[in-house]
Design a protein around this motif. Structure first.
Motif, PDB file in Angstrom:
ATOM      1  N   GLY A  22       0.815  -1.210   0.000  1.00 46.27           N
ATOM      2  CA  GLY A  22       0.000   0.000   0.000  1.00 46.27           C
ATOM      3  C   GLY A  22       0.846   1.256   0.000  1.00 46.27           C
ATOM      4  N   ASN A  23       0.153   2.371   0.158  1.00 43.38           N
ATOM      5  CA  ASN A  23       0.843   3.666   0.141  1.00 43.38           C
ATOM      6  C   ASN A  23       1.378   4.017   1.534  1.00 43.38           C
ATOM      7  OD1 ASN A  23      -1.358   4.613   1.607  1.00 43.38           O
ATOM      8  ND2 ASN A  23      -2.296   5.629  -0.137  1.00 43.38           N
ATOM      9  N   SER A  24       2.024   5.154   1.624  1.00 42.70           N
ATOM     10  CA  SER A  24       2.641   5.551   2.890  1.00 42.70           C
ATOM     11  C   SER A  24       1.602   5.761   3.988  1.00 42.70           C
ATOM     12  CB  SER A  24       3.498   6.807   2.712  1.00 42.70           C
ATOM     13  OG  SER A  24       2.711   7.880   2.222  1.00 42.70           O
ATOM     14  N   ASN A  25       0.404   6.205   3.616  1.00 44.41           N
ATOM     15  CA  ASN A  25      -0.651   6.381   4.618  1.00 44.41           C
ATOM     16  C   ASN A  25      -1.022   5.055   5.262  1.00 44.41           C
ATOM     17  OD1 ASN A  25      -0.816   9.149   4.156  1.00 44.41           O
ATOM     18  ND2 ASN A  25      -2.421   8.915   2.627  1.00 44.41           N
ATOM     19  N   LEU A  26      -1.179   4.021   4.450  1.00 46.34           N
ATOM     20  CA  LEU A  26      -1.518   2.704   4.988  1.00 46.34           C
ATOM     21  C   LEU A  26      -0.412   2.194   5.902  1.00 46.34           C
ATOM     22  CD1 LEU A  26      -3.314   0.169   5.099  1.00 46.34           C
ATOM     23  CD2 LEU A  26      -2.034  -0.678   3.125  1.00 46.34           C
ATOM     24  N   LEU A  27       0.834   2.331   5.473  1.00 45.85           N
ATOM     25  CA  LEU A  27       1.931   1.864   6.310  1.00 45.85           C
ATOM     26  C   LEU A  27       1.958   2.618   7.633  1.00 45.85           C
ATOM     27  CD1 LEU A  27       2.668   0.399   3.694  1.00 45.85           C
ATOM     28  CD2 LEU A  27       5.052   0.864   4.240  1.00 45.85           C
ATOM     29  N   GLY A  28       1.664   3.920   7.591  1.00 47.49           N
ATOM     30  CA  GLY A  28       1.586   4.708   8.816  1.00 47.49           C
ATOM     31  C   GLY A  28       0.503   4.207   9.751  1.00 47.49           C
ATOM     32  N   GLU A  29      -0.658   3.879   9.176  1.00 50.69           N
ATOM     33  CA  GLU A  29      -1.761   3.335   9.981  1.00 50.69           C
ATOM     34  C   GLU A  29      -1.381   1.997  10.614  1.00 50.69           C
ATOM     35  OE1 GLU A  29      -5.209   3.067   7.486  1.00 50.69           O
ATOM     36  OE2 GLU A  29      -5.201   5.226   7.066  1.00 50.69           O
ATOM     37  N   ASP A  61       1.595   1.327  11.641  1.00 49.47           N
ATOM     38  CA  ASP A  61       2.796   1.599  12.450  1.00 49.47           C
ATOM     39  C   ASP A  61       4.061   0.987  11.858  1.00 49.47           C
ATOM     40  OD1 ASP A  61       1.534   3.189  14.400  1.00 49.47           O
ATOM     41  OD2 ASP A  61       0.827   1.395  15.447  1.00 49.47           O
ATOM     42  N   ILE A  62       4.167   1.060  10.536  1.00 48.05           N
ATOM     43  CA  ILE A  62       5.360   0.571   9.848  1.00 48.05           C
ATOM     44  C   ILE A  62       6.169   1.779   9.394  1.00 48.05           C
ATOM     45  CG2 ILE A  62       6.229  -0.704   7.846  1.00 48.05           C
ATOM     46  CD1 ILE A  62       3.645  -2.381   7.985  1.00 48.05           C
ATOM     47  N   ASP A  63       7.397   1.877   9.879  1.00 48.01           N
ATOM     48  CA  ASP A  63       8.277   2.987   9.505  1.00 48.01           C
ATOM     49  C   ASP A  63       8.853   2.746   8.115  1.00 48.01           C
ATOM     50  OD1 ASP A  63       7.998   4.400  11.930  1.00 48.01           O
ATOM     51  OD2 ASP A  63       9.506   3.121  12.884  1.00 48.01           O
ATOM     52  N   ILE A  64       8.922   3.819   7.338  1.00 47.06           N
ATOM     53  CA  ILE A  64       9.494   3.743   5.996  1.00 47.06           C
ATOM     54  C   ILE A  64      10.906   4.308   6.056  1.00 47.06           C
ATOM     55  CG2 ILE A  64       9.273   4.453   3.590  1.00 47.06           C
ATOM     56  CD1 ILE A  64       6.246   4.795   4.134  1.00 47.06           C
ATOM     57  N   PRO A  65      11.918   3.497   5.752  1.00 48.51           N
ATOM     58  CA  PRO A  65      13.293   3.996   5.757  1.00 48.51           C
ATOM     59  C   PRO A  65      13.481   5.137   4.753  1.00 48.51           C
ATOM     60  CG  PRO A  65      13.273   1.598   5.720  1.00 48.51           C
ATOM     61  CD  PRO A  65      11.859   2.062   5.477  1.00 48.51           C
ATOM     62  N   GLU A  66      14.412   6.013   5.062  1.00 49.06           N
ATOM     63  CA  GLU A  66      14.641   7.201   4.244  1.00 49.06           C
ATOM     64  C   GLU A  66      14.913   6.867   2.778  1.00 49.06           C
ATOM     65  OE1 GLU A  66      17.371  11.244   4.089  1.00 49.06           O
ATOM     66  OE2 GLU A  66      17.782   9.740   5.630  1.00 49.06           O
ATOM     67  N   ALA A  67      15.667   5.824   2.508  1.00 45.85           N
ATOM     68  CA  ALA A  67      15.984   5.465   1.121  1.00 45.85           C
ATOM     69  C   ALA A  67      14.710   5.173   0.331  1.00 45.85           C
ATOM     70  CB  ALA A  67      16.915   4.263   1.081  1.00 45.85           C
ATOM     71  N   GLU A  92      11.679   6.358   1.114  1.00 47.85           N
ATOM     72  CA  GLU A  92      10.958   7.631   1.022  1.00 47.85           C
ATOM     73  C   GLU A  92      11.495   8.465  -0.140  1.00 47.85           C
ATOM     74  OE1 GLU A  92       8.368   8.899   2.382  1.00 47.85           O
ATOM     75  OE2 GLU A  92       8.084   7.979   4.345  1.00 47.85           O
ATOM     76  N   LEU A  93      12.827   8.513  -0.268  1.00 57.88           N
ATOM     77  CA  LEU A  93      13.438   9.280  -1.354  1.00 57.88           C
ATOM     78  C   LEU A  93      13.045   8.705  -2.712  1.00 57.88           C
ATOM     79  CD1 LEU A  93      16.989   9.913   0.137  1.00 57.88           C
ATOM     80  CD2 LEU A  93      15.136  11.575  -0.150  1.00 57.88           C
ATOM     81  N   ARG A  94      13.022   7.388  -2.805  1.00 59.12           N
ATOM     82  CA  ARG A  94      12.618   6.744  -4.060  1.00 59.12           C
ATOM     83  C   ARG A  94      11.155   7.056  -4.366  1.00 59.12           C
ATOM     84  NH1 ARG A  94      13.390   5.802  -9.018  1.00 59.12           N
ATOM     85  NH2 ARG A  94      12.670   3.808  -9.776  1.00 59.12           N
ATOM     86  N   ALA A  95      10.306   7.092  -3.347  1.00 52.89           N
ATOM     87  CA  ALA A  95       8.890   7.407  -3.529  1.00 52.89           C
ATOM     88  C   ALA A  95       8.724   8.830  -4.060  1.00 52.89           C
ATOM     89  CB  ALA A  95       8.127   7.231  -2.218  1.00 52.89           C
ATOM     90  N   VAL A  96       9.531   9.755  -3.576  1.00 51.47           N
ATOM     91  CA  VAL A  96       9.485  11.147  -4.057  1.00 51.47           C
ATOM     92  C   VAL A  96       9.890  11.196  -5.530  1.00 51.47           C
ATOM     93  CG1 VAL A  96      10.559  13.427  -3.827  1.00 51.47           C
ATOM     94  CG2 VAL A  96       9.816  12.173  -1.788  1.00 51.47           C
ATOM     95  N   GLU A  97      10.928  10.435  -5.892  1.00 56.39           N
ATOM     96  CA  GLU A  97      11.350  10.376  -7.295  1.00 56.39           C
ATOM     97  C   GLU A  97      10.221   9.836  -8.181  1.00 56.39           C
ATOM     98  OE1 GLU A  97      14.876   8.014  -7.744  1.00 56.39           O
ATOM     99  OE2 GLU A  97      15.931   9.093  -6.168  1.00 56.39           O
ATOM    100  N   LEU A  98       9.573   8.774  -7.724  1.00 52.21           N
ATOM    101  CA  LEU A  98       8.481   8.180  -8.489  1.00 52.21           C
ATOM    102  C   LEU A  98       7.329   9.165  -8.651  1.00 52.21           C
ATOM    103  CD1 LEU A  98       8.531   4.645  -6.846  1.00 52.21           C
ATOM    104  CD2 LEU A  98       9.214   5.194  -9.205  1.00 52.21           C
ATOM    105  N   THR A 126       2.389   6.596  -8.749  1.00 50.66           N
ATOM    106  CA  THR A 126       1.966   6.395  -7.361  1.00 50.66           C
ATOM    107  C   THR A 126       2.916   5.401  -6.706  1.00 50.66           C
ATOM    108  OG1 THR A 126      -0.344   6.790  -7.927  1.00 50.66           O
ATOM    109  CG2 THR A 126       0.080   5.597  -5.882  1.00 50.66           C
ATOM    110  N   ALA A 127       3.544   5.815  -5.625  1.00 46.20           N
ATOM    111  CA  ALA A 127       4.469   4.937  -4.907  1.00 46.20           C
ATOM    112  C   ALA A 127       3.674   3.907  -4.106  1.00 46.20           C
ATOM    113  CB  ALA A 127       5.367   5.742  -3.981  1.00 46.20           C
ATOM    114  N   THR A 128       4.006   2.652  -4.313  1.00 49.16           N
ATOM    115  CA  THR A 128       3.365   1.549  -3.603  1.00 49.16           C
ATOM    116  C   THR A 128       4.451   0.750  -2.901  1.00 49.16           C
ATOM    117  OG1 THR A 128       1.636   1.469  -5.273  1.00 49.16           O
ATOM    118  CG2 THR A 128       1.860  -0.451  -3.853  1.00 49.16           C
TER     119      THR A 128
END
Length: 64
Positions: A9-16, A18-24, A26-32, A38-40
């Motif tokens: 899922g997306n970052s919102n789902l992972l946040g719900e 309680d799964i932390d997204i490593p910075e690497a 997150e940066l790739r998601a911004v590039e996408l 849509t970053a999945t």
């Protein structure tokens, strides 16, 4: 999945969840997102293991 938990899922789902997204990832998601995709994310047993971009091409007939 062989007694493992798979979350896709997306970052919102992972946040719900309680799964932390490593910075690497997150940066790739911004590039996408910058490419209009849509970053999945994929998480296994509470840890992010990958991210892909999902998108669709705009078709001429969909503009009407």
């Amino acid at each position: 999945m062989n007694d493992r938990e798979l979350i896709v899922g997306n970052s919102n789902l992972l946040g719900e969840m309680d799964i932390d997204i490593p910075e690497a990832y997150e940066l790739r998601a911004v590039e996408l997102a910058g490419r209009g995709l849509t970053a999945t994310f994929f998480a296994v047993d509470g840890a992010v293991r990958g991210v892909i971009g999902i998108g669709d091409h705009l078709r001429a007939y969909s503009l009407v």
